[in-house]
Design a protein around this motif. Structure first.
Motif, PDB file in Angstrom:
ATOM      1  N   MET A   1       0.838  -1.193   0.000  1.00 12.60           N
ATOM      2  CA  MET A   1       0.000   0.000   0.000  1.00 12.60           C
ATOM      3  C   MET A   1       0.879   1.252   0.000  1.00 12.60           C
ATOM      4  SD  MET A   1      -3.256   0.870   0.079  1.00 12.60           S
ATOM      5  CE  MET A   1      -4.121  -0.485   0.838  1.00 12.60           C
ATOM      6  N   ILE A   2       0.716   2.075  -1.000  1.00 11.13           N
ATOM      7  CA  ILE A   2       1.515   3.295  -1.128  1.00 11.13           C
ATOM      8  C   ILE A   2       0.736   4.463  -0.522  1.00 11.13           C
ATOM      9  CG2 ILE A   2       2.593   4.893  -2.765  1.00 11.13           C
ATOM     10  CD1 ILE A   2       2.812   2.425  -4.672  1.00 11.13           C
ATOM     11  N   ARG A   3       1.371   5.144   0.409  1.00 11.68           N
ATOM     12  CA  ARG A   3       0.719   6.243   1.129  1.00 11.68           C
ATOM     13  C   ARG A   3       0.954   7.550   0.378  1.00 11.68           C
ATOM     14  NH1 ARG A   3       3.810   4.864   6.605  1.00 11.68           N
ATOM     15  NH2 ARG A   3       5.466   4.889   5.020  1.00 11.68           N
ATOM     16  N   VAL A   4      -0.144   8.210   0.011  1.00 10.40           N
ATOM     17  CA  VAL A   4      -0.086   9.327  -0.934  1.00 10.40           C
ATOM     18  C   VAL A   4      -0.694  10.591  -0.341  1.00 10.40           C
ATOM     19  CG1 VAL A   4      -0.771  10.117  -3.235  1.00 10.40           C
ATOM     20  CG2 VAL A   4      -0.268   7.684  -2.851  1.00 10.40           C
ATOM     21  N   ALA A   5      -0.039  11.731  -0.632  1.00 10.74           N
ATOM     22  CA  ALA A   5      -0.609  13.047  -0.359  1.00 10.74           C
ATOM     23  C   ALA A   5      -0.849  13.741  -1.687  1.00 10.74           C
ATOM     24  CB  ALA A   5       0.331  13.877   0.498  1.00 10.74           C
ATOM     25  N   VAL A   6      -1.974  14.405  -1.814  1.00  6.60           N
ATOM     26  CA  VAL A   6      -2.309  15.142  -3.034  1.00  6.60           C
ATOM     27  C   VAL A   6      -2.192  16.628  -2.756  1.00  6.60           C
ATOM     28  CG1 VAL A   6      -4.117  15.682  -4.716  1.00  6.60           C
ATOM     29  CG2 VAL A   6      -3.808  13.321  -3.918  1.00  6.60           C
ATOM     30  N   LEU A   7      -1.379  17.310  -3.550  1.00  5.85           N
ATOM     31  CA  LEU A   7      -1.186  18.749  -3.414  1.00  5.85           C
ATOM     32  C   LEU A   7      -2.075  19.464  -4.414  1.00  5.85           C
ATOM     33  CD1 LEU A   7       2.737  18.821  -3.179  1.00  5.85           C
ATOM     34  CD2 LEU A   7       1.048  18.208  -1.417  1.00  5.85           C
ATOM     35  N   GLY A   8      -3.008  20.254  -3.896  1.00  2.00           N
ATOM     36  CA  GLY A   8      -3.966  20.950  -4.749  1.00  2.00           C
ATOM     37  C   GLY A   8      -5.355  20.381  -4.573  1.00  2.00           C
ATOM     38  N   ALA A   9      -6.318  21.256  -4.270  1.00  2.00           N
ATOM     39  CA  ALA A   9      -7.700  20.809  -4.086  1.00  2.00           C
ATOM     40  C   ALA A   9      -8.638  21.468  -5.089  1.00  2.00           C
ATOM     41  CB  ALA A   9      -8.165  21.111  -2.657  1.00  2.00           C
ATOM     42  N   GLY A  10      -8.059  21.938  -6.205  1.00  2.00           N
ATOM     43  CA  GLY A  10      -8.878  22.472  -7.288  1.00  2.00           C
ATOM     44  C   GLY A  10      -9.441  21.342  -8.131  1.00  2.00           C
ATOM     45  N   ARG A  11      -9.848  21.655  -9.359  1.00  2.00           N
ATOM     46  CA  ARG A  11     -10.543  20.646 -10.159  1.00  2.00           C
ATOM     47  C   ARG A  11      -9.638  19.454 -10.491  1.00  2.00           C
ATOM     48  NH1 ARG A  11     -11.316  23.966 -15.884  1.00  2.00           N
ATOM     49  NH2 ARG A  11      -9.102  24.262 -16.349  1.00  2.00           N
ATOM     50  N   ILE A  12      -8.345  19.684 -10.769  1.00  4.48           N
ATOM     51  CA  ILE A  12      -7.442  18.569 -11.047  1.00  4.48           C
ATOM     52  C   ILE A  12      -7.113  17.825  -9.764  1.00  4.48           C
ATOM     53  CG2 ILE A  12      -5.112  17.951 -11.822  1.00  4.48           C
ATOM     54  CD1 ILE A  12      -6.985  18.593 -14.067  1.00  4.48           C
ATOM     55  N   GLY A  13      -6.852  18.569  -8.690  1.00  2.00           N
ATOM     56  CA  GLY A  13      -6.563  17.931  -7.414  1.00  2.00           C
ATOM     57  C   GLY A  13      -7.701  17.053  -6.935  1.00  2.00           C
ATOM     58  N   GLN A  14      -8.923  17.488  -7.147  1.00  2.09           N
ATOM     59  CA  GLN A  14     -10.084  16.694  -6.742  1.00  2.09           C
ATOM     60  C   GLN A  14     -10.143  15.372  -7.503  1.00  2.09           C
ATOM     61  OE1 GLN A  14     -13.787  18.976  -6.713  1.00  2.09           O
ATOM     62  NE2 GLN A  14     -12.624  20.823  -6.223  1.00  2.09           N
ATOM     63  N   ILE A  15      -9.845  15.425  -8.809  1.00  3.73           N
ATOM     64  CA  ILE A  15      -9.831  14.202  -9.611  1.00  3.73           C
ATOM     65  C   ILE A  15      -8.763  13.247  -9.100  1.00  3.73           C
ATOM     66  CG2 ILE A  15      -9.308  13.262 -11.904  1.00  3.73           C
ATOM     67  CD1 ILE A  15     -12.047  14.512 -11.758  1.00  3.73           C
ATOM     68  N   HIS A  16      -7.550  13.754  -8.899  1.00 11.30           N
ATOM     69  CA  HIS A  16      -6.449  12.905  -8.443  1.00 11.30           C
ATOM     70  C   HIS A  16      -6.728  12.333  -7.046  1.00 11.30           C
ATOM     71  CE1 HIS A  16      -3.750  13.365 -11.761  1.00 11.30           C
ATOM     72  NE2 HIS A  16      -3.669  14.679 -11.638  1.00 11.30           N
ATOM     73  N   ALA A  17      -7.228  13.155  -6.158  1.00 10.57           N
ATOM     74  CA  ALA A  17      -7.478  12.693  -4.796  1.00 10.57           C
ATOM     75  C   ALA A  17      -8.533  11.586  -4.778  1.00 10.57           C
ATOM     76  CB  ALA A  17      -7.906  13.866  -3.914  1.00 10.57           C
ATOM     77  N   ALA A  18      -9.602  11.776  -5.536  1.00  4.90           N
ATOM     78  CA  ALA A  18     -10.650  10.749  -5.589  1.00  4.90           C
ATOM     79  C   ALA A  18     -10.111   9.448  -6.173  1.00  4.90           C
ATOM     80  CB  ALA A  18     -11.830  11.260  -6.415  1.00  4.90           C
ATOM     81  N   ASN A  19      -9.251   9.558  -7.179  1.00 11.20           N
ATOM     82  CA  ASN A  19      -8.680   8.354  -7.784  1.00 11.20           C
ATOM     83  C   ASN A  19      -7.724   7.641  -6.837  1.00 11.20           C
ATOM     84  OD1 ASN A  19     -10.110   8.641 -10.168  1.00 11.20           O
ATOM     85  ND2 ASN A  19      -8.471   9.738 -11.223  1.00 11.20           N
TER      86      ASN A  19
END
Length: 331
Positions: A1-19
């Protein structure tokens, strides 16, 4: 399991975070955004921590990798910050809006042997994967021409335009990367024209353009034509045509349905195109993230590299120079 942080909560960040949250290879640890309310809202939705401090989040011992979906002019700084901390990185394009900074970042990332992947999501679209597979299988012989149409349904918000780096570095950079991906060779000459026909005042304010055409050629004579426009009233227009010595490949637009209607007033009536890239490239974003995580788990090379990002940016810079000088530019 790879532990991930997503930088950015705009429209692209939201897509990446949900994925990330939905991917069985990963655990979403935190989302970061300087706008605290945006970070809090996304974190609450995805059941992870929120932060306004990118540096502190990158430094956390329970973060193995970061996904960067912040404004373009922050990419190089955040990539290097993460790489120096020994973290893997999936970063949105471009490497930076400035080619000099991009070159310096690519050189340091190479020296660090950093695990960094550039997020050129269109390479991971199922239809585009099939295009590359068919080319590699020799289905159309030797590639001779690539034609790329890329049109948005409407102008992005004013604040986005201000930080985007311009249409060549922001929008067309995907097409420069796809040109390299489909041609299988590096373009060596670029000629471009650009104009302001959608919103002249806004484009003049930021010394940008909203409509462009680019012609490129490789050393062996392969050609690519790219046309982009910030506004197509009929929807998000994404098409590819590859002409080879023994045939042709085409990748057309996607629609909610392929049903065609015929009646006394019209024929071949179809549903409108998908509205925007978030709908058109949903699968591509998922595939892109999974390719990144899989490469980390298996210790294989990243499917796309900072050098790919640098090369696409170099083509964008050449196109801008061509617009200004009115001449073809050698790359």
């Amino acid at each position: 399991m790879i532990r991930v942080a997503v930088l950015g909560a705009g429209r692209i960040g939201q897509i990446h975070a949900a994925n990330v949250a939905a991917n069985p290879r990963a655990q979403l640890v935190a989302v970061v955004d300087p706008v605290e309310s945006s970070a809090d809202a996304l974190a609450a939705k995805l059941n992870c921590e929120a932060s306004i401090d990118a540096a502190a989040t990158i430094a956390r011992s329970d973060v193995d990798a970061v996904v960067i979906g912040t404004p373009s002019d922050t990419h190089a700084h955040l990539m290097l910050l993460a790489a120096r901390a020994g973290k893997a990185v999936l970063c949105e394009k471009p490497v930076d809006n400035d080619l000099g900074k991009a070159d310096a970042a690519v050189a340091e990332l190479k020296q660090l042997s950093a695990k960094v992947m550039m997020a050129f999501n269109r390479r991971f679209d199922p239809s585009n994967i099939e295009l590359r597979r068919a080319i590699d299988a020799g289905e159309i012989g030797d590639v001779r021409q690539v034609i790329i149409t890329s049109r948005d349904p409407g102008l992005p918000p004013r604040d986005y335009v201000a930080h985007s780096g311009g249409i060549f570095r922001d929008m067309a950079i995907h097409d420069f990367d796809m040109a390299r991906f489909l041609l299988g060779e590096e373009p060596t000459e670029v000629y471009a024209k650009a104009s302001r026909v959608v919103n002249k005042a806004l484009m003049e304010e930021f010394n940008d353009y909203d409509t462009l055409m680019v012609v490129m050629q490789t050393a062996s004579g392969k050609q690519c034509h790219i046309n982009c426009c910030r506004e197509a009233v009929y929807g998000y227009d994404q098409r590819f045509e590859i002409l080879g010595s023994t045939g042709m490949l085409m990748n057309d637009n996607l629609r909610p349905s392929t049903v065609r209607r015929y009646n006394a007033n019209e024929t071949e009536a179809l549903q409108p195109l998908l509205n925007f890239f978030l709908q058109r490239y949903t699968d591509a974003y998922r595939n892109e993230l999974d390719a990144f995580l899989k490469a980390l788990q298996e210790g294989t090379p990243m499917p796309t590299s900072p050098w790919d990002g640098r090369q696409a940016l170099r083509l964008a810079e050449a196109a801008i120079e061509s617009v200004v000088t009115g001449r073809a530019v050698k790359v």
